[in-house]
Write a protein that holds these residues in place. Structure first.
Motif, PDB file in Angstrom:
ATOM      1  N   MET A   1      24.589   2.326  16.506  1.00 30.65           N
ATOM      2  CA  MET A   1      24.408   3.399  15.535  1.00 30.65           C
ATOM      3  C   MET A   1      24.751   2.881  14.138  1.00 30.65           C
ATOM      4  SD  MET A   1      26.035   7.270  15.504  1.00 30.65           S
ATOM      5  CE  MET A   1      24.920   7.900  16.743  1.00 30.65           C
ATOM      6  N   GLN A   2      23.861   3.166  13.186  1.00 34.01           N
ATOM      7  CA  GLN A   2      24.114   2.759  11.814  1.00 34.01           C
ATOM      8  C   GLN A   2      25.214   3.638  11.220  1.00 34.01           C
ATOM      9  OE1 GLN A   2      20.248   1.529   9.750  1.00 34.01           O
ATOM     10  NE2 GLN A   2      19.492   2.887  11.333  1.00 34.01           N
ATOM     11  N   GLU A   3      25.685   3.280  10.025  1.00 29.31           N
ATOM     12  CA  GLU A   3      26.889   3.925   9.526  1.00 29.31           C
ATOM     13  C   GLU A   3      26.678   5.163   8.660  1.00 29.31           C
ATOM     14  OE1 GLU A   3      30.068   4.165  10.159  1.00 29.31           O
ATOM     15  OE2 GLU A   3      29.468   3.003  11.881  1.00 29.31           O
ATOM     16  N   ARG A   4      26.661   5.056   7.345  1.00 33.08           N
ATOM     17  CA  ARG A   4      26.803   6.227   6.485  1.00 33.08           C
ATOM     18  C   ARG A   4      25.495   6.607   5.792  1.00 33.08           C
ATOM     19  NH1 ARG A   4      31.956   4.376   3.006  1.00 33.08           N
ATOM     20  NH2 ARG A   4      30.445   2.722   2.555  1.00 33.08           N
ATOM     21  N   ALA A   5      25.117   7.876   5.938  1.00 37.31           N
ATOM     22  CA  ALA A   5      23.924   8.398   5.274  1.00 37.31           C
ATOM     23  C   ALA A   5      24.322   9.537   4.351  1.00 37.31           C
ATOM     24  CB  ALA A   5      22.901   8.882   6.299  1.00 37.31           C
ATOM     25  N   LEU A   6      23.758   9.527   3.155  1.00 32.55           N
ATOM     26  CA  LEU A   6      23.969  10.583   2.171  1.00 32.55           C
ATOM     27  C   LEU A   6      22.664  11.345   2.007  1.00 32.55           C
ATOM     28  CD1 LEU A   6      25.576  12.002  -0.115  1.00 32.55           C
ATOM     29  CD2 LEU A   6      24.774  10.184  -1.647  1.00 32.55           C
ATOM     30  N   VAL A   7      22.711  12.658   2.209  1.00 35.20           N
ATOM     31  CA  VAL A   7      21.530  13.504   2.109  1.00 35.20           C
ATOM     32  C   VAL A   7      21.693  14.422   0.899  1.00 35.20           C
ATOM     33  CG1 VAL A   7      20.119  15.253   3.254  1.00 35.20           C
ATOM     34  CG2 VAL A   7      21.220  13.445   4.618  1.00 35.20           C
ATOM     35  N   LEU A   8      20.738  14.361  -0.025  1.00 34.17           N
ATOM     36  CA  LEU A   8      20.776  15.162  -1.248  1.00 34.17           C
ATOM     37  C   LEU A   8      19.606  16.131  -1.221  1.00 34.17           C
ATOM     38  CD1 LEU A   8      21.533  12.245  -3.739  1.00 34.17           C
ATOM     39  CD2 LEU A   8      23.163  13.917  -2.837  1.00 34.17           C
ATOM     40  N   GLY A   9      19.916  17.432  -1.246  1.00 44.15           N
ATOM     41  CA  GLY A   9      18.902  18.437  -1.026  1.00 44.15           C
ATOM     42  C   GLY A   9      18.247  18.996  -2.272  1.00 44.15           C
ATOM     43  N   ALA A  10      17.300  19.911  -2.012  1.00 47.00           N
ATOM     44  CA  ALA A  10      16.531  20.560  -3.073  1.00 47.00           C
ATOM     45  C   ALA A  10      17.372  21.602  -3.788  1.00 47.00           C
ATOM     46  CB  ALA A  10      15.288  21.202  -2.466  1.00 47.00           C
ATOM     47  N   GLY A  11      16.999  21.899  -5.048  1.00 50.14           N
ATOM     48  CA  GLY A  11      17.755  22.904  -5.786  1.00 50.14           C
ATOM     49  C   GLY A  11      17.394  23.025  -7.250  1.00 50.14           C
ATOM     50  N   GLY A  12      16.246  22.493  -7.658  1.00 51.56           N
ATOM     51  CA  GLY A  12      15.814  22.674  -9.035  1.00 51.56           C
ATOM     52  C   GLY A  12      16.616  21.876 -10.049  1.00 51.56           C
ATOM     53  N   ILE A  13      16.445  22.222 -11.315  1.00 52.83           N
ATOM     54  CA  ILE A  13      17.126  21.530 -12.414  1.00 52.83           C
ATOM     55  C   ILE A  13      18.638  21.676 -12.294  1.00 52.83           C
ATOM     56  CG2 ILE A  13      17.530  21.621 -14.917  1.00 52.83           C
ATOM     57  CD1 ILE A  13      14.557  22.251 -15.224  1.00 52.83           C
ATOM     58  N   THR A  14      19.089  22.880 -11.980  1.00 59.42           N
ATOM     59  CA  THR A  14      20.533  23.082 -11.838  1.00 59.42           C
ATOM     60  C   THR A  14      21.064  22.399 -10.594  1.00 59.42           C
ATOM     61  OG1 THR A  14      20.095  25.215 -10.770  1.00 59.42           O
ATOM     62  CG2 THR A  14      20.574  25.242 -13.131  1.00 59.42           C
ATOM     63  N   GLY A  15      20.210  22.236  -9.582  1.00 60.16           N
ATOM     64  CA  GLY A  15      20.625  21.512  -8.385  1.00 60.16           C
ATOM     65  C   GLY A  15      20.898  20.047  -8.671  1.00 60.16           C
ATOM     66  N   VAL A  16      20.023  19.430  -9.479  1.00 62.15           N
ATOM     67  CA  VAL A  16      20.266  18.045  -9.898  1.00 62.15           C
ATOM     68  C   VAL A  16      21.620  17.956 -10.600  1.00 62.15           C
ATOM     69  CG1 VAL A  16      19.480  16.158 -11.377  1.00 62.15           C
ATOM     70  CG2 VAL A  16      17.810  17.546 -10.154  1.00 62.15           C
ATOM     71  N   ALA A 196      19.000  10.742  11.325  1.00 59.10           N
ATOM     72  CA  ALA A 196      19.228  10.490  12.752  1.00 59.10           C
ATOM     73  C   ALA A 196      19.504   9.008  12.983  1.00 59.10           C
ATOM     74  CB  ALA A 196      18.012  10.934  13.561  1.00 59.10           C
ATOM     75  N   GLY A 197      20.507   8.721  13.799  1.00 58.98           N
ATOM     76  CA  GLY A 197      20.888   7.342  14.081  1.00 58.98           C
ATOM     77  C   GLY A 197      22.049   6.844  13.248  1.00 58.98           C
ATOM     78  N   TYR A 198      22.486   7.644  12.273  1.00 56.76           N
ATOM     79  CA  TYR A 198      23.643   7.271  11.453  1.00 56.76           C
ATOM     80  C   TYR A 198      24.893   7.972  11.983  1.00 56.76           C
ATOM     81  CZ  TYR A 198      20.734   4.766   8.206  1.00 56.76           C
ATOM     82  OH  TYR A 198      19.887   3.828   7.654  1.00 56.76           O
ATOM     83  N   GLY A 199      26.000   7.252  11.969  1.00 59.56           N
ATOM     84  CA  GLY A 199      27.230   7.765  12.563  1.00 59.56           C
ATOM     85  C   GLY A 199      27.959   8.774  11.713  1.00 59.56           C
ATOM     86  N   ARG A 200      27.817   8.669  10.387  1.00 59.92           N
ATOM     87  CA  ARG A 200      28.483   9.591   9.462  1.00 59.92           C
ATOM     88  C   ARG A 200      27.460  10.075   8.444  1.00 59.92           C
ATOM     89  NH1 ARG A 200      33.286   5.890   7.485  1.00 59.92           N
ATOM     90  NH2 ARG A 200      31.877   4.233   8.150  1.00 59.92           N
ATOM     91  N   VAL A 201      27.298  11.382   8.370  1.00 56.71           N
ATOM     92  CA  VAL A 201      26.273  11.971   7.524  1.00 56.71           C
ATOM     93  C   VAL A 201      26.914  13.008   6.614  1.00 56.71           C
ATOM     94  CG1 VAL A 201      24.084  13.215   7.434  1.00 56.71           C
ATOM     95  CG2 VAL A 201      24.547  11.645   9.350  1.00 56.71           C
ATOM     96  N   LEU A 202      26.749  12.823   5.315  1.00 56.69           N
ATOM     97  CA  LEU A 202      27.225  13.796   4.337  1.00 56.69           C
ATOM     98  C   LEU A 202      26.010  14.444   3.693  1.00 56.69           C
ATOM     99  CD1 LEU A 202      29.506  15.133   2.742  1.00 56.69           C
ATOM    100  CD2 LEU A 202      29.325  13.282   1.086  1.00 56.69           C
ATOM    101  N   VAL A 203      25.942  15.761   3.783  1.00 63.53           N
ATOM    102  CA  VAL A 203      24.824  16.519   3.228  1.00 63.53           C
ATOM    103  C   VAL A 203      25.321  17.319   2.030  1.00 63.53           C
ATOM    104  CG1 VAL A 203      23.059  18.256   3.680  1.00 63.53           C
ATOM    105  CG2 VAL A 203      23.764  16.677   5.505  1.00 63.53           C
ATOM    106  N   ILE A 204      24.708  17.111   0.883  1.00 63.16           N
ATOM    107  CA  ILE A 204      25.014  17.876  -0.323  1.00 63.16           C
ATOM    108  C   ILE A 204      23.807  18.761  -0.592  1.00 63.16           C
ATOM    109  CG2 ILE A 204      25.521  17.729  -2.786  1.00 63.16           C
ATOM    110  CD1 ILE A 204      26.939  15.109  -2.258  1.00 63.16           C
ATOM    111  N   VAL A 231      29.369  14.932  10.851  1.00 64.21           N
ATOM    112  CA  VAL A 231      28.551  15.534   9.810  1.00 64.21           C
ATOM    113  C   VAL A 231      29.394  16.482   8.964  1.00 64.21           C
ATOM    114  CG1 VAL A 231      26.530  16.961   9.337  1.00 64.21           C
ATOM    115  CG2 VAL A 231      26.515  15.406  11.296  1.00 64.21           C
ATOM    116  N   LEU A 232      29.194  16.416   7.660  1.00 61.66           N
ATOM    117  CA  LEU A 232      29.830  17.351   6.737  1.00 61.66           C
ATOM    118  C   LEU A 232      28.803  17.795   5.717  1.00 61.66           C
ATOM    119  CD1 LEU A 232      32.389  18.750   5.568  1.00 61.66           C
ATOM    120  CD2 LEU A 232      32.724  16.699   4.170  1.00 61.66           C
ATOM    121  N   MET A 233      28.731  19.108   5.493  1.00 53.83           N
ATOM    122  CA  MET A 233      27.850  19.649   4.465  1.00 53.83           C
ATOM    123  C   MET A 233      28.675  20.271   3.352  1.00 53.83           C
ATOM    124  SD  MET A 233      24.812  22.500   4.637  1.00 53.83           S
ATOM    125  CE  MET A 233      25.929  23.901   4.812  1.00 53.83           C
TER     126      MET A 233
END
Length: 287
Positions: A1-16, A196-204, A231-233
């Motif tokens: 299993m691979q290690e750390r993935a960072l997920v950055l979600g949708a949210g418009g100009i203010t989301g950026v 999928a396949g990553y051991g630690r996933v942080l979702v913002i 996983v942490l969101m």
């Protein structure tokens, strides 16, 4: 299993802005998320992801605090919003739902595609794909097919990010190789399943809800956890939600959203560090 993935979600100009503020605040608190083994960006997250993987976190956060000179607020109009909601709800098939959205995106009159591309290009100091893994999501407006761009896809970074940010009814679909692409958030607000396949996933995730065939974040995170990932969101707290406001496409709220993200970082830094900075244990032995 691979290690750390960072997920950055949708949210418009203010989301950026909120994402960059949160990331900058976490870095100040000793948790540098730019060291991810994989960064996944959708819409607003595609902009933030391109900036931080190019080594521009600190400068990009400061840029969010500047007055929005010459920028006017956009918004999803009532008619477009109704059409979007209907497309998501009317079909049980998610691909058909996205094709409905795509037809709307292709039919609505917006600013010229070249002008919109120039806006995205101006927001990205580097127009080259970073040396670290970055995936940018989009949807084919004609077929409804989900597409992921990366450094090996043969598509320029500016075009990929422009496609991922092409909100139907607000900005034009982006032409790449004869195909027209729209916002990757029309498939999912985070597309966290790409981790999928990553051991630690942080979702913002500035936006966490789903509508109709547009799935919310919870189901994707549940699948990652069932596969064995930690996983942490992180989503906007009450103060950040107030700063972001109702119109996520309003640049006048950008600075407040960025500051709110920076301030929120202190309250989540320990949780993030527990996952991000943990030393991986040995793989379980096979019986």
């Amino acid at each position: 299993m691979q290690e750390r993935a960072l997920v950055l979600g949708a949210g418009g100009i203010t989301g950026v802005a909120w994402e960059l503020g949160l990331l900058a605040g976490l870095a100040t608190d000793g948790v540098d998320l730019t060291s991810a083994d994989l960064t996944i960006g959708t819409s607003a997250g595609a902009v933030a992801g391109a900036l931080i993987t190019s080594g521009q976190l600190a400068a990009s956060y400061q840029a969010q605090l500047a007055p929005p000179a010459g920028e006017s607020a956009e918004r999803i109009g009532l008619l477009s919003g109704t059409r979007m909601a209907w497309a998501m709800i009317a079909s049980r098939n998610p691909v058909r739902a996205r094709k409905r959205l795509g037809r709307m995106a292709l039919a609505v009159r917006t600013m010229p595609e070249a002008d919109r591309r120039a806006v995205i290009a101006a927001r990205l100091p580097s127009h080259e794909w970073p040396d670290v893994p970055l995936r940018v999501t989009a949807v084919d407006a004609r077929s409804g097919e989900f597409t992921v761009f990366d450094s090996g896809s043969g598509v320029g970074l500016v075009d990929a990010v422009s496609a991922s940010c092409a909100v139907p009814g607000v900005w034009p679909p982006v032409t790449i190789g004869g195909r027209r692409f729209m916002d990757g958030g029309m498939r999912s607000g985070t597309n966290a399943d790409l981790a999928a396949g990553y051991g630690r996933v942080l979702v913002i995730a500035p936006l966490t809800y789903g509508i109709g065939r547009l799935p919310g974040v919870a189901s994707q995170l549940s699948d990652l956890k069932q596969a064995g990932a930690r996983v942490l969101m992180i989503e906007p707290d009450a103060a950040a939600a107030d700063a972001i406001g109702r119109n996520v496409l309003d640049p006048a709220r950008r600075a407040a959203a960025a500051r709110a993200g920076y301030e929120q970082a202190a309250s989540v830094a320990r949780q993030v560090a527990d996952i991000w900075l943990a030393v991986p244990g040995p793989e379980p032995s096979q019986a």
